[in-house]
Design an enzyme around this catalytic site. Structure first.
Site, short mmCIF file in Angstrom:
data_model
loop_
_atom_site.label_atom_id
_atom_site.label_comp_id
_atom_site.label_asym_id
_atom_site.label_seq_id
_atom_site.Cartn_x
_atom_site.Cartn_y
_atom_site.Cartn_z
N HIS A 1 -10.12 1.74 2.09
CA HIS A 1 -9.39 2.87 2.83
C HIS A 1 -10.87 3.66 3.08
O HIS A 1 -10.49 4.33 3.89
CB HIS A 1 -8.62 3.02 1.71
CG HIS A 1 -7.24 2.71 1.61
ND1 HIS A 1 -6.75 3.08 2.56
CD2 HIS A 1 -6.91 1.53 0.54
CE1 HIS A 1 -4.95 2.51 2.07
NE2 HIS A 1 -5.59 1.84 1.38
N HIS B 1 -8.87 -4.12 -1.37
CA HIS B 1 -8.40 -3.15 -0.73
C HIS B 1 -8.26 -1.73 -0.46
O HIS B 1 -8.60 -1.10 0.57
CB HIS B 1 -6.54 -3.43 -1.50
CG HIS B 1 -5.70 -2.66 -0.25
ND1 HIS B 1 -4.55 -3.50 -0.14
CD2 HIS B 1 -5.15 -1.80 -0.74
CE1 HIS B 1 -3.78 -1.62 0.56
NE2 HIS B 1 -4.30 -1.10 -0.09
N GLU B 2 -8.58 -1.08 -2.12
CA GLU B 2 -9.05 0.11 -1.66
C GLU B 2 -10.42 -0.19 -1.45
O GLU B 2 -10.79 1.52 -0.52
CB GLU B 2 -9.12 0.90 -3.35
CG GLU B 2 -7.78 0.49 -4.53
CD GLU B 2 -6.54 0.69 -4.00
OE1 GLU B 2 -7.26 2.34 -3.16
OE2 GLU B 2 -6.19 -0.14 -3.53
N CYS C 1 1.13 -1.44 0.26
CA CYS C 1 0.41 -0.18 0.26
C CYS C 1 1.02 1.56 0.08
O CYS C 1 1.98 0.74 0.49
CB CYS C 1 -1.07 0.15 1.75
SG CYS C 1 -1.93 0.92 1.55
#
Ligand code: NI
Length: 183
Positions: A155, A151-152, A109
Protein backbone atom coordinates in the site's frame (compact mmCIF):
# COMPACT_ATOMS: atom_id res chain seq x y z
CA UNK A 1 -9.03 11.78 16.41
CA UNK A 2 -11.53 10.43 14.01
CA UNK A 3 -12.68 7.40 12.13
CA UNK A 4 -11.65 8.18 8.57
CA UNK A 5 -13.22 7.15 5.30
CA UNK A 6 -11.45 4.22 3.59
CA UNK A 7 -10.43 5.07 0.02
CA UNK A 8 -11.62 2.41 -2.39
CA UNK A 9 -10.17 0.56 -5.39
CA UNK A 10 -10.22 2.91 -8.39
CA UNK A 11 -9.20 5.99 -6.41
CA UNK A 12 -5.90 7.13 -8.00
CA UNK A 13 -4.66 8.31 -4.61
CA UNK A 14 -4.19 4.66 -3.63
CA UNK A 15 -1.63 4.31 -6.45
CA UNK A 16 0.72 6.99 -5.12
CA UNK A 17 4.03 6.15 -3.47
CA UNK A 18 4.09 7.28 0.15
CA UNK A 19 6.71 9.47 1.77
CA UNK A 20 8.82 8.65 4.82
CA UNK A 21 7.74 9.97 8.21
CA UNK A 22 10.48 12.42 9.21
CA UNK A 23 9.42 13.24 12.76
CA UNK A 24 7.94 10.33 14.69
CA UNK A 25 6.99 12.53 17.64
CA UNK A 26 5.35 15.41 15.78
CA UNK A 27 1.72 16.26 16.40
CA UNK A 28 1.00 15.45 12.74
CA UNK A 29 2.38 11.91 13.19
CA UNK A 30 0.46 11.46 16.46
CA UNK A 31 -2.74 12.50 14.67
CA UNK A 32 -2.09 10.00 11.86
CA UNK A 33 -1.44 7.21 14.41
CA UNK A 34 -4.66 8.01 16.27
CA UNK A 35 -6.72 8.09 13.09
CA UNK A 36 -5.19 4.81 11.88
CA UNK A 37 -6.01 3.17 15.21
CA UNK A 38 -9.56 4.47 15.45
CA UNK A 39 -10.31 3.56 11.85
CA UNK A 40 -8.70 0.09 12.09
CA UNK A 41 -10.55 -0.68 15.35
CA UNK A 42 -13.83 0.24 13.62
CA UNK A 43 -13.32 -2.30 10.83
CA UNK A 44 -14.32 -5.42 12.75
CA UNK A 45 -12.36 -8.44 11.60
CA UNK A 46 -9.74 -6.66 9.49
CA UNK A 47 -6.08 -7.24 10.31
CA UNK A 48 -4.29 -4.31 8.67
CA UNK A 49 -4.64 -0.74 7.46
CA UNK A 50 -2.08 1.51 5.79
CA UNK A 51 -2.13 5.31 5.89
CA UNK A 52 -2.76 5.72 2.13
CA UNK A 53 -6.07 3.90 2.65
CA UNK A 54 -7.25 6.81 4.80
CA UNK A 55 -5.91 9.35 2.31
CA UNK A 56 -2.51 9.98 3.91
CA UNK A 57 0.44 9.14 1.64
CA UNK A 58 2.92 8.55 4.46
CA UNK A 59 4.85 5.39 5.27
CA UNK A 60 2.94 4.22 8.30
CA UNK A 61 0.56 1.32 8.89
CA UNK A 62 -1.18 -0.67 11.58
CA UNK A 63 -1.59 -4.44 11.70
CA UNK A 64 -2.35 -7.34 14.02
CA UNK A 65 -2.02 -11.09 13.88
CA UNK A 66 -5.00 -12.84 15.46
CA UNK A 67 -4.47 -15.90 17.65
CA UNK A 68 -6.59 -18.02 15.38
CA UNK A 69 -8.27 -17.27 12.07
CA UNK A 70 -10.95 -14.67 12.75
CA UNK A 71 -13.44 -15.90 10.21
CA UNK A 72 -13.87 -18.14 7.20
CA UNK A 73 -11.92 -15.75 5.00
CA UNK A 74 -8.81 -16.04 7.14
CA UNK A 75 -9.21 -19.77 7.58
CA UNK A 76 -9.07 -19.98 3.79
CA UNK A 77 -5.81 -18.06 3.88
CA UNK A 78 -4.28 -19.96 6.77
CA UNK A 79 -5.00 -22.72 9.24
CA UNK A 80 -1.66 -22.40 10.97
CA UNK A 81 -1.39 -21.67 14.65
CA UNK A 82 0.04 -18.19 14.88
CA UNK A 83 1.61 -16.28 17.72
CA UNK A 84 -0.83 -13.47 18.47
CA UNK A 85 0.37 -9.92 17.86
CA UNK A 86 -1.84 -7.09 19.14
CA UNK A 87 -2.49 -4.01 16.98
CA UNK A 88 0.95 -2.59 16.19
CA UNK A 89 2.02 0.61 14.43
CA UNK A 90 4.92 0.38 11.95
CA UNK A 91 6.60 3.61 10.84
CA UNK A 92 8.84 3.64 7.74
CA UNK A 93 8.75 -0.18 7.48
CA UNK A 94 10.90 -2.17 5.06
CA UNK A 95 11.32 -5.89 4.53
CA UNK A 96 13.68 -8.33 2.90
CA UNK A 97 13.08 -11.95 2.00
CA UNK A 98 15.09 -14.80 3.46
CA UNK A 99 14.88 -16.87 0.32
CA UNK A 100 13.12 -16.91 -3.01
CA UNK A 101 10.52 -19.32 -1.61
CA UNK A 102 7.04 -18.02 -2.29
CA UNK A 103 3.52 -19.07 -1.34
CA UNK A 104 0.21 -18.52 -3.05
CA UNK A 105 -2.70 -17.37 -0.92
CA UNK A 106 -6.02 -15.51 -1.02
CA UNK A 107 -6.03 -11.87 0.05
CA UNK A 108 -8.68 -9.28 0.74
CA UNK A 109 -8.44 -5.58 1.49
CA UNK A 110 -10.60 -2.93 3.13
CA UNK A 111 -10.06 -0.83 -0.01
CA UNK A 112 -11.32 -3.67 -2.22
CA UNK A 113 -14.33 -4.78 -0.17
CA UNK A 114 -16.07 -8.05 -0.94
CA UNK A 115 -13.32 -9.25 -3.28
CA UNK A 116 -10.62 -11.89 -2.83
CA UNK A 117 -7.66 -12.49 -5.11
CA UNK A 118 -4.83 -15.00 -5.14
CA UNK A 119 -1.38 -13.48 -4.69
CA UNK A 120 2.08 -15.00 -4.43
CA UNK A 121 4.19 -13.65 -1.56
CA UNK A 122 7.53 -14.48 0.06
CA UNK A 123 7.03 -17.20 2.66
CA UNK A 124 9.57 -15.74 5.09
CA UNK A 125 10.72 -12.17 5.56
CA UNK A 126 12.54 -9.97 8.02
CA UNK A 127 10.98 -6.56 8.46
CA UNK A 128 12.22 -3.50 10.26
CA UNK A 129 10.39 -0.36 11.33
CA UNK A 130 10.12 2.18 14.12
CA UNK A 131 7.21 1.73 16.48
CA UNK A 132 5.02 4.56 17.78
CA UNK A 133 7.25 4.96 20.85
CA UNK A 134 10.37 5.46 18.74
CA UNK A 135 11.76 1.96 19.27
CA UNK A 136 13.47 0.17 16.42
CA UNK A 137 11.71 -3.11 15.58
CA UNK A 138 13.23 -6.02 13.68
CA UNK A 139 11.06 -9.07 13.28
CA UNK A 140 11.16 -12.36 11.43
CA UNK A 141 7.83 -13.37 10.01
CA UNK A 142 6.49 -16.27 8.02
CA UNK A 143 3.29 -17.37 6.30
CA UNK A 144 0.20 -15.29 7.26
CA UNK A 145 2.21 -12.71 9.20
CA UNK A 146 4.73 -12.33 6.35
CA UNK A 147 1.91 -12.08 3.77
CA UNK A 148 0.14 -9.41 5.79
CA UNK A 149 3.25 -7.24 6.13
CA UNK A 150 4.01 -7.55 2.40
CA UNK A 151 0.40 -6.59 1.57
CA UNK A 152 0.49 -3.54 3.86
CA UNK A 153 3.90 -2.33 2.66
CA UNK A 154 2.59 -2.68 -0.91
CA UNK A 155 0.00 0.00 0.00
CA UNK A 156 2.90 2.37 0.78
CA UNK A 157 4.23 1.71 -2.73
CA UNK A 158 0.85 2.36 -4.34
CA UNK A 159 0.20 -1.31 -5.07
CA UNK A 160 -3.14 -3.05 -4.44
CA UNK A 161 -3.46 -6.85 -4.41
CA UNK A 162 -5.41 -6.99 -7.73
CA UNK A 163 -2.18 -5.68 -9.33
CA UNK A 164 -0.34 -8.80 -8.14
CA UNK A 165 -2.72 -11.64 -9.03
CA UNK A 166 -1.24 -15.04 -9.86
CA UNK A 167 -3.68 -15.03 -12.78
CA UNK A 168 -6.47 -12.70 -13.95
CA UNK A 169 -8.79 -15.67 -13.37
CA UNK A 170 -7.91 -15.89 -9.66
CA UNK A 171 -10.06 -13.01 -8.39
CA UNK A 172 -13.73 -12.86 -7.49
CA UNK A 173 -16.40 -12.09 -4.97
CA UNK A 174 -15.48 -13.23 -1.48
CA UNK A 175 -18.89 -14.81 -0.85
CA UNK A 176 -18.65 -16.86 -4.05
CA UNK A 177 -15.05 -17.97 -3.50
CA UNK A 178 -15.73 -18.93 0.13
CA UNK A 179 -18.89 -20.74 -0.96
CA UNK A 180 -16.87 -22.87 -3.38
CA UNK A 181 -14.07 -23.55 -0.94
CA UNK A 182 -13.88 -26.50 1.40
CA UNK A 183 -11.77 -24.41 3.79
NI1 NI B 1 -5.08 -3.73 1.91
Amino acid sequence: MAIREILKWGNPQLLRKSEDIDDIFSQETKDIINDLKETAFSLGERVGLAAPQIGITKRILIFRVPLSPLNKRYSLITNEKMPEIPWTILINPTYSSHSHEKQKGWEGCASVPGILGEVERYKRITYTATDEYGHFISYEASDFHARLIQHEIDHLEGILFPMRLTSPSRIGFEAVILGHSSA
